[in-house]
Each structure stands twice: as C-alpha cells, then as structure tokens.
Design a protein around this motif. Structure first.
Motif, short mmCIF file in Angstrom:
data_model
loop_
_atom_site.label_atom_id
_atom_site.label_comp_id
_atom_site.label_asym_id
_atom_site.label_seq_id
_atom_site.Cartn_x
_atom_site.Cartn_y
_atom_site.Cartn_z
N ALA A 299 14.69 5.05 -8.81
CA ALA A 299 14.51 3.60 -8.62
C ALA A 299 15.47 3.06 -7.56
CB ALA A 299 14.72 2.87 -9.94
N ALA A 300 16.75 3.50 -7.62
CA ALA A 300 17.74 3.05 -6.64
C ALA A 300 17.37 3.54 -5.24
CB ALA A 300 19.13 3.54 -7.03
N SER A 301 16.82 4.76 -5.15
CA SER A 301 16.43 5.31 -3.84
C SER A 301 15.30 4.51 -3.21
CB SER A 301 16.02 6.77 -3.99
OG SER A 301 17.10 7.54 -4.48
N ILE A 302 14.33 4.10 -4.05
CA ILE A 302 13.23 3.28 -3.53
C ILE A 302 13.76 1.97 -2.96
CG2 ILE A 302 11.15 2.00 -4.17
CD1 ILE A 302 10.59 4.16 -6.26
N LEU A 305 15.78 2.52 0.28
CA LEU A 305 14.88 2.73 1.42
C LEU A 305 14.32 1.39 1.91
CD1 LEU A 305 13.32 4.60 3.30
CD2 LEU A 305 11.57 4.83 1.52
N GLY A 306 13.93 0.54 0.95
CA GLY A 306 13.45 -0.79 1.33
C GLY A 306 14.52 -1.59 2.04
N GLY A 307 15.78 -1.48 1.56
CA GLY A 307 16.88 -2.19 2.21
C GLY A 307 17.13 -1.71 3.62
N LEU A 308 17.06 -0.40 3.83
CA LEU A 308 17.26 0.16 5.18
C LEU A 308 16.15 -0.29 6.13
CD1 LEU A 308 18.39 3.77 4.24
CD2 LEU A 308 19.81 1.97 5.23
N SER A 341 20.64 -4.00 -2.86
CA SER A 341 19.38 -3.29 -3.04
C SER A 341 19.55 -2.17 -4.06
CB SER A 341 18.89 -2.73 -1.70
OG SER A 341 19.74 -1.69 -1.24
N ILE A 342 20.68 -1.46 -4.01
CA ILE A 342 20.91 -0.38 -4.97
C ILE A 342 21.05 -0.93 -6.39
CG2 ILE A 342 22.55 1.41 -5.67
CD1 ILE A 342 23.18 1.82 -2.70
N VAL A 343 21.81 -2.02 -6.52
CA VAL A 343 21.99 -2.63 -7.85
C VAL A 343 20.65 -3.13 -8.39
CG1 VAL A 343 23.07 -4.55 -9.09
CG2 VAL A 343 24.39 -3.23 -7.44
N VAL A 347 19.00 -1.93 -11.92
CA VAL A 347 18.67 -2.87 -12.99
C VAL A 347 17.18 -2.81 -13.31
CG1 VAL A 347 18.54 -5.33 -13.58
CG2 VAL A 347 20.59 -4.42 -12.48
N SER A 348 16.34 -2.84 -12.26
CA SER A 348 14.89 -2.85 -12.50
C SER A 348 14.38 -1.51 -13.02
CB SER A 348 14.15 -3.23 -11.21
OG SER A 348 14.46 -2.30 -10.18
N GLY A 349 15.08 -0.42 -12.70
CA GLY A 349 14.63 0.89 -13.16
C GLY A 349 15.19 1.32 -14.49
#
Length: 368
Positions: A299-302, A305-308, A341-343, A347-349
């Motif tokens: 979830a954090a990786s997704i 990636l969106g943040g980048l 974005s990672i946080v 949280v969402s995952g």
C-alpha cells in the motif's frame, strides 16, 4: 499546497524586507484599521505637517535619519516618450537612508538641493528604461506634470511591493518642489531610521513622546497619530496566511482522504484475489505480522509511486507558474510530500492488511 504557501511566504518576506526592520513609520492613521468604529475615531485627526517634522528632527536623539514622505501619481515625459501612473515622491536627502534606496547611476539629492528647492530628481529603473531607451538619463530633463526636473540619479532595480505596485516606477524630488508644484498642504508620513536596532522600542517611545508634545496632545488623551513598523505588516500577513493555509490544507486533507479510500479499496480487492496465496503461506508457517507488513509495504509503495509521479508533474508546472505568481518548490516540501504519501498508504492499507493477517488458513483456502 505547501509549494503555494511557501512561495507566498517568500514573496511577502522579500517585499517586506524593503521596509527595514529598524525603520518606524509615523503617520496620521494606522496601516491596519480593524473596524468601522475605529475608522470613525481616526478620520478627523489633524494632518502631520512639515514644520512638525522639522521640530521632530531637532528633538529626536535615537534616530539615525528622519525623512518626511508624501507622494502623488503624475505622468512623466521626456521629448516624445511618456510614462503614466508614475509615483512622484516629495522628500529630503535622508530618504536614501530610511528607504534603503541604492543609487545605480549618478547620485542622490543633497541637503542643499532639498533646502533650496532645486528642480532635480532621482528616478527609478523602470522610469529610466521607459524614457531613456538610447540616450543616458543623467543630465537630461524630464517633465513631471508641467515642471521640468534634471535627472541626477537612477536607482537600482527594487521590484514590486507585495505584488501591488512597482518600486521602480517612481520619481523622487525635493519636498519643497512637491509642495510648490503638486500639493500645498499634504498629510505627511515620516520615516524614522533608528540608530541601533536594539533601541527600537526606546526610539519608538521617544518618538511617541516628542510627537505628543509637538502636537499638543493633553495628558490622558489618546495619541492623534500612529507609529507603524515592519512588524505590523508581518503580524497582519501571518493572520491572513494562516487562514489561507487552514483552508488550503483542509481541501488537501479531503483529497488525501479520497485518495486513501481509493487505495483501501484497491488493497481489499488485492486481498480478496490472493486469499489462496495467503492461506498457503499461513499454512506453511507465515506469521500474522509478516502478512501485515507485506500488505502495508504494498500500500505504501503504491502511494509513494503516486507521490513521485505527482512531483514529476508538479516541478515543471511550478517553474512555469513562478514566472507569474509566487510559487516555490523546495526540497523540504518535496520530502514532506513524499512522507505524507507514505503515511497515507500505511493508514489506508492497514485495515486490508489486518484483515489478510487474521485470515485462518483453512478458511482462506476454502474461500478460494
């Protein structure tokens, strides 16, 4: 949002720095009037006159320089070229020190030229560019209204003040010339540059006491003038910027919430599609925390990636916007954005990951 707020802060501080932290601004009314009732109290105050300024210059001991200041808008001409909406400033030779103006070409007005009311002027860089495209500005005479003034100096480029008006579109003339040709009895503002920044409050109290005496304000009565300073602008700006930031971050928070819900749905689908994998792993001894950490990392990786991708889009857009509006993307802001974005991903995952971690191997395989 961080880019917009930081850009706004930087633009403001760059503009406000031209005022000088060690300069006090004496005027008839305060720069910021909070209510209509307060405006009613100050609207009928007496003007600050040039004789009062002269008396202040004689009595004040903690000031390095004192300059009366009055302005008006007039067209300026040189031969067949003209510039409209130019700010004409009537002041003294001390204005060079109180305003922090730097002369790029020529020189500033002398005390003798001011006292004698000589028809000389110092012009801003924008006026020089508009009127003197080929010829040198120094030594030539420009017309301000119907009066001719010899250009003796050109100021360095200063930019805009709070994005509202140009500090380079101005002409500075001796105060006596201003009184004779433009405004006979204006309401003066006075700029007082303190000799030592550490004595700012002492100088402020001295200025207040002398002006009360000069203007014959009885004991117990409120001041019929105002002493403004850079801090007044900064405090007012922080109040406005705080409101803007609160509203902007609230909208940003809603965006994060919506994005988090989307990530959560993706992870729930991922868990549902991989129940067999989860069941097999748990059957051969995988611990709950291992499954939990796996899905949290996904979830954090997704989100990362969106943040980048968002930063890759936002960086050139910010460079484009910065040519027209204050916008600055710094490395700390980019770092905070990626951290958020990672946080958000963690949280969402969490709930999908927690659900996957608590699956029973038999149930997981049966569901498959």
């Amino acid at each position: 949002m961080g880019t917009a707020i930081e850009g706004l802060n930087r633009a403001f501080m760059n503009s406000i720095s031209t005022m000088g932290a060690d300069v006090l601004f004496l005027s008839r009314t305060s720069w910021f009037i909070d209510s209509y009732e307060e405006w009613l109290k100050v609207r009928d105050r007496r003007d600050i006159t040039l004789p009062q300024v002269r008396e202040l210059e004689k009595q004040m001991s903690l000031a390095r320089a004192i300059a009366p200041f009055v302005d008006a808008r007039r067209p300026v001409k040189y031969k067949n070229r003209s510039a409209g909406g130019v700010t004409i400033i009537g002041t003294t030779d001390q204005f060079q020190f109180t305003s922090g103006s730097v002369v790029a070409l020529g020189r500033f007005m002398s005390a003798e030229e001011v006292e004698g009311g000589r028809p000389v002027c110092v012009i801003g860089s924008q006026v020089a560019t508009n009127l003197f495209q080929i010829e040198p500005a120094l030594g030539n005479k420009i017309k301000v209204g119907q009066q001719a003034f010899e250009v003796i100096g050109v100021l360095e480029k200063q930019g805009n003040f709070l994005g509202q008006f140009s500090l380079d579109n101005q002409v500075i003339i001796p105060v006596q010339q201003f009184l004779t040709g433009f405004w006979h009895d204006p309401d003066f503002e006075v700029q007082v540059k303190v000799a030592d920044l550490k004595q700012l409050e002492d100088a402020k109290e001295e200025l207040r006491g002398i002006m009360r005496k000069i203007r014959h304000v009885p004991p117990g009565k409120d001041d019929d003038f105002a002493i403004n300073q850079q801090e007044n602008f900064i405090s007012a700006f922080h109040r406005v910027a705080g409101t803007i930031a609160t509203g902007g971050l609230f909208i940003t928070g809603l965006s994060l919430f919506v994005g988090g819900i989307g990530i959560m749905n993706i992870m729930f689908v991922s868990v549902a599609e991989r129940t067999r994998e989860i069941g097999v792993r748990k059957a051969i001894g995988a611990k709950r925390r291992t499954i939990l950490i796996q899905f949290l990392i996904e979830a954090a990786s997704i989100c990362l990636l969106g943040g980048l991708l968002a930063l890759a889009i936002a960086w050139p857009v910010t460079l484009l916007i910065s040519k027209f509006l204050p916008a600055t993307m710094s490395l700390p802001i980019a770092g905070i954005a990626l951290l958020v974005s990672i946080v958000t991903g963690l949280v969402s995952g969490f709930f999908p990951a927690w659900r996957a971690a608590r699956m029973n191997p038999v149930d997981a395989l049966r569901n498959e």
